[in-house]
Design an enzyme around this catalytic site. Structure first.
Site, PDB file in Angstrom:
ATOM      1  N   LYS A 127     -11.907 -13.962   1.318  1.00 15.82           N
ATOM      2  CA  LYS A 127     -12.715 -12.872   0.775  1.00 15.82           C
ATOM      3  C   LYS A 127     -14.168 -13.077   1.202  1.00 15.82           C
ATOM      4  CE  LYS A 127      -9.987 -11.426  -3.205  1.00 15.82           C
ATOM      5  NZ  LYS A 127      -8.730 -12.035  -2.767  1.00 15.82           N
TER       6      LYS A 127
ATOM      7  N   ASP B 144      -9.697 -10.594   3.601  1.00 16.98           N
ATOM      8  CA  ASP B 144      -9.037  -9.953   2.472  1.00 16.98           C
ATOM      9  C   ASP B 144      -9.822  -8.748   1.974  1.00 16.98           C
ATOM     10  OD1 ASP B 144      -6.896  -9.815   0.782  1.00 16.98           O
ATOM     11  OD2 ASP B 144      -7.151 -11.841  -0.012  1.00 16.98           O
TER      12      ASP B 144
ATOM     13  N   GLN C  13      -6.337  -0.998   2.303  1.00 19.07           N
ATOM     14  CA  GLN C  13      -5.767  -0.645   1.006  1.00 19.07           C
ATOM     15  C   GLN C  13      -5.368   0.830   1.004  1.00 19.07           C
ATOM     16  OE1 GLN C  13      -7.992  -2.974  -2.336  1.00 19.07           O
ATOM     17  NE2 GLN C  13      -9.532  -2.439  -0.817  1.00 19.07           N
TER      18      GLN C  13
ATOM     19  N   ARG D 232      -3.005  -6.206   7.485  1.00 17.78           N
ATOM     20  CA  ARG D 232      -2.209  -6.295   6.262  1.00 17.78           C
ATOM     21  C   ARG D 232      -2.423  -4.994   5.482  1.00 17.78           C
ATOM     22  NH1 ARG D 232      -4.334 -10.629   2.500  1.00 17.78           N
ATOM     23  NH2 ARG D 232      -3.223 -12.060   3.877  1.00 17.78           N
TER      24      ARG D 232
ATOM     25  N   LYS E 191      -1.207  -1.792  -1.281  1.00 24.16           N
ATOM     26  CA  LYS E 191      -1.530  -0.603  -2.084  1.00 24.16           C
ATOM     27  C   LYS E 191      -2.972  -0.658  -2.571  1.00 24.16           C
ATOM     28  CE  LYS E 191       3.112   0.636  -3.660  1.00 24.16           C
ATOM     29  NZ  LYS E 191       3.954   0.996  -4.824  1.00 24.16           N
ATOM     30  N   GLY E 192      -3.433  -1.832  -2.971  1.00 26.21           N
ATOM     31  CA  GLY E 192      -4.797  -1.977  -3.469  1.00 26.21           C
ATOM     32  C   GLY E 192      -4.816  -2.393  -4.921  1.00 26.21           C
TER      33      GLY E 192
ATOM     34  N   THR F  63       4.011  -5.483   0.199  1.00 30.07           N
ATOM     35  CA  THR F  63       4.505  -4.688  -0.929  1.00 30.07           C
ATOM     36  C   THR F  63       5.733  -5.350  -1.527  1.00 30.07           C
ATOM     37  OG1 THR F  63       5.262  -2.491  -1.646  1.00 30.07           O
ATOM     38  CG2 THR F  63       5.971  -3.232   0.526  1.00 30.07           C
ATOM     39  N   HIS F  64       5.945  -5.088  -2.814  1.00 28.54           N
ATOM     40  CA  HIS F  64       7.166  -5.525  -3.489  1.00 28.54           C
ATOM     41  C   HIS F  64       8.062  -4.340  -3.799  1.00 28.54           C
ATOM     42  CE1 HIS F  64       3.855  -8.309  -4.628  1.00 28.54           C
ATOM     43  NE2 HIS F  64       4.718  -9.196  -4.184  1.00 28.54           N
TER      44      HIS F  64
ATOM     45  N   ARG G 109      -5.904  -8.717 -11.967  1.00 26.69           N
ATOM     46  CA  ARG G 109      -5.581  -7.682 -10.977  1.00 26.69           C
ATOM     47  C   ARG G 109      -4.087  -7.639 -10.699  1.00 26.69           C
ATOM     48  NH1 ARG G 109     -10.454  -9.494  -8.513  1.00 26.69           N
ATOM     49  NH2 ARG G 109      -9.299 -10.702  -6.978  1.00 26.69           N
ATOM     50  N   ARG G 110      -3.428  -8.796 -10.742  1.00 28.92           N
ATOM     51  CA  ARG G 110      -1.972  -8.803 -10.550  1.00 28.92           C
ATOM     52  C   ARG G 110      -1.281  -8.068 -11.696  1.00 28.92           C
ATOM     53  NH1 ARG G 110      -4.076 -10.510  -6.847  1.00 28.92           N
ATOM     54  NH2 ARG G 110      -3.858  -8.293  -6.422  1.00 28.92           N
TER      55      ARG G 110
END
Length: 295
Positions: free
Chosen positions: A89, A123, A152, A171, A174-175, A213-214, A275-276
């Site tokens: 970052k 990132d 994102q 990469r 979604k953001g 993405t998951h 954020r997660r």
């Protein structure tokens, strides 16, 4: 509304003090943040998974902190195998202090990884850092063409950005940040459509797409787009977060796909964890149980 509330909590110093001081948070933190980074990297590698490692910390307030972040990454490199990636970052490298400082620090890490068979990915962060992020990425690519960058999909200009980066390592995620509605999609359907559109652009380009993405449906779309674009398993990769859908990570890898796990580590875990939870509010129940269950 829950997502916005969690993102607001991620910026609350009072909430951070309460959560961080509780001994009951250790279980949930350990699920998403590596405790022993060397052991976690070895375990994932033994399972046939690639890694990208993020030393947590952002928005440093002085040059000494930024230099400390650089040294943390340099020390990390000896613990990573060839083929690994580091996620950096720019605010941790001093971006909000001085853009040139962040560029110089990122260049130092790029030079260090170049001889080790390790890549670096810049990132994503808050929407107001995107222009500087892409400017620094463009400058770094002149001497380090493999340096990657994150786009994102929730931002309205994501597809346009992808077109300009169709020859780069990108990469796509979604953001996990908030932004004014004029700049960002707000509904999940809009974000998913943007993600799919960006995937198509990247898959049809000449670069290297990293699909972060998951979402099972988006994973399937990525696989189909790769086939249509003539990409084999080495021509792109899936990326998923440490602690999220590990069975799916192994399933995809067992099918021959390249799967990279995003592994954060370090003591500055609070903003990352919030954020997660904002990205996947269903995780909030797990978090609450971790806080309320005494062992």
């Amino acid at each position: 509304m829950l997502r916005q509330a969690l993102l607001a909590v991620s910026r609350s110093e009072r909430a951070e003090r309460v959560v961080s001081s509780s001994p009951l948070t250790r279980g949930v933190v350990k699920r998403y943040v590596a405790d022993d980074i060397g052991a976690v990297v070895t375990e994932l590698s033994d399972r046939g998974l690639l890694v990208t490692v993020d030393h947590l910390g952002e928005d440093v307030t002085d040059r000494a902190q930024a230099e400390g972040a650089v040294q943390a990454y340099l020390a990390l490199l000896d613990r990573l195998p060839s083929g690994a990636d580091v996620s950096v970052k720019l605010t941790a490298l001093g971006l909000r202090l001085n853009e040139q400082l962040a560029l110089d620090n990122a260049a130092s890490i790029c030079e260090a990884v170049a001889d080790r068979g390790i890549t670096l990915t810049l990132d994503a962060e808050e929407h107001d850092t995107v222009d500087a992020l892409l400017s620094i990425h463009s400058t770094l690519r002149k001497e380090h063409p493999d340096v990657g960058v994150v786009i994102q999909a929730y931002l309205r200009d994501a597809a346009e950005r992808c077109r300009k980066l169709e020859s780069a390592r990108v990469r796509l995620c979604k953001g996990a940040y908030s932004a004014p509605e004029a700049l960002a999609f707000t509904s999940p359907k809009e974000i998913d459509r943007s993600f799919a559109k960006c995937m198509k652009i990247l898959m049809n380009g000449t670069g290297y797409p990293m699909i972060a993405t998951h979402d099972p449906r988006l994973v399937e779309i990525a696989s189909a787009l790769a086939v249509l674009a003539g990409r084999d398993a080495t021509g792109f990769e899936y990326q998923m977060l440490y602690g999220v859908r590990p069975e799916e990570q192994e399933r995809l890898a067992s099918l021959g796909a390249q799967v990279r796990v995003y592994v954060p580590y370090g003591s500055d875990w609070y903003p990352y964890l919030m954020r997660r939870l904002a990205e996947r509010p269903a995780n909030l129940a797990f978090f609450a149980r971790s806080l309320l269950t005494r062992t």
